[in-house]
Design an enzyme around this catalytic site. Structure first.
Site, short mmCIF file in Angstrom:
data_model
loop_
_atom_site.label_atom_id
_atom_site.label_comp_id
_atom_site.label_asym_id
_atom_site.label_seq_id
_atom_site.Cartn_x
_atom_site.Cartn_y
_atom_site.Cartn_z
N SER A 165 51.66 -13.00 58.30
CA SER A 165 51.43 -12.12 59.44
C SER A 165 51.14 -12.95 60.69
CB SER A 165 50.33 -11.12 59.12
OG SER A 165 50.25 -10.11 60.10
N ASP A 267 58.10 -2.70 56.25
CA ASP A 267 57.24 -3.27 57.28
C ASP A 267 57.86 -2.93 58.64
OD1 ASP A 267 55.78 -4.79 59.07
OD2 ASP A 267 56.10 -6.69 58.03
N HIS A 297 53.95 -4.47 54.90
CA HIS A 297 53.51 -5.68 55.58
C HIS A 297 52.47 -6.42 54.73
CE1 HIS A 297 52.94 -8.31 59.00
NE2 HIS A 297 51.64 -8.12 58.95
#
Length: 328
Positions: A165, A267, A297
């Site tokens: 991320s 995501d 995600h």
């Protein structure tokens, strides 16, 4: 199947409160942290320990190594080094969070690698590029370190930058800086592993519109992360957020680094991740893409059962990258 209820208050969703001075108050009751486990035992296949990087910034690093490597006084073979940056939108989380500790421990075990996970200062108290500065300083610390596990166990000629991320964004930007550096020896970076990298932009992508009501990291939450972390006065089309507006990727191609981009089809950021992968390919970078159906995600962070297939793919990527480097 009914549509999920949209997240209407992203600040409440993130358990943060904005303060008048521009800082935020974080509610950490949902965050479980784990101490390092430096002592090998049958129940501890991976050992870990914490080291200080910069006391003035309170930055530090957690190192992970397979316990078996500590049994050899002189190891017969040094292990690949993965420098892993944690996620959290540049605003939340820490190296010692339970889920990241578990992820890095499993990675060190399954890949038979040394993992170095540096901390970095969080926004909005420290807006970008502070995290990039800290990420680069961590590499410099590794480069010059006499720390035993790094000096005697890690193969500094076989280094990969990785992050999840926001950590994926950080790995990318530290990689761009490193590619532009004149000399990193004895460090030799072989590639980057961008795991569900956090990228953005002003105009909504197709996947952001399709997954506007995502329950993990919907666009409305990403917007808050960017609002809090980007330099004051810039928008999400800044190069820190949107790599498609920047340049310099030719240097990565010229260094023959390989890049692995991992994402999930559920995501909201998946289209942006694909766009960055396409851009890198156009700039001459060899890119391995792995986009999994049904994954949200950061799927492998939250669901440990998904880690083994991920690490198997990363293991092949590392092996093939090392083999390719031996050709040239």
């Amino acid at each position: 199947m009914s549509e999920p209820t949209p997240i209407s208050d992203p600040y409440a969703y993130l358990n943060i409160v904005k303060n008048p001075d521009g800082s935020i108050t974080r509610d950490l009751t949902n965050f479980s942290c784990t101490p390092a486990t430096p002592d090998p035992s049958p129940q501890t296949p991976v050992v870990s320990k914490d080291v200080s990087i910069n006391k003035s910034k309170s930055t530090w690093m957690r190192l992970y190594a397979p316990s078996s490597t500590l049994n050899d006084t002189v190891p017969s073979q040094k292990l690949p080094l993965i420098v892993y940056y944690h996620g959290g939108g540049f605003v939340l989380c820490s190296v010692d969070l339970q889920v990241f500790h578990g992820f890095c421990s499993d990675m060190a075990r399954d890949l038979n690698a040394v993992v170095a996970s540096p901390s970095y200062r969080l926004a909005p108290e420290h807006r970008l590029p502070a995290a990039y500065d800290d990420g680069a300083e961590a590499l410099e610390w590794i480069r010059n370190s006499d720390e035993e596990w790094i000096k005697s166990r890690a193969d500094l000629s076989n280094v990969f930058l990785m992050g999840t991320s926001a950590g994926g964004n950080l790995a990318y930007n530290v990689g761009m800086r490193s590619a532009a550096a004149s000399d990193l020896s004895p460090l030799q970076i072989r590639g980057m592993i961008l795991h569900h990298p956090f990228f953005g932009g002003e105009e909504r992508s197709g996947s952001e519109m399709r997954l506007a009501n995502d329950q993990v990291c919907p666009p409305i939450v990403s917007d808050v992360f960017w609002h809090l972390s980007l330099p004051v006065g810039v928008d999400r089309d800044h190069e820190y957020s949107n790599p498609t507006v920047g340049d310099g990727l030719e240097k990565i191609g010229g260094l023959r680094w390989r890049v692995m981009v991992v994402g999930g089809e559920e995501d909201p950021m998946v289209d942006r991740q694909r766009d960055v992968a396409k851009l890198m390919k156009r700039k001459g970078v060899e890119v391995v893409e792995m986009f999994n159906d049904g994954d949200v995600h950061g799927a492998e962070i939250g669901d440990p059962s998904k880690r083994k297939p991920l690490f198997a793919s990363i293991g092949k990527f590392i092996s093939s990258s090392a083999a390719l480097c031996n050709i040239f």
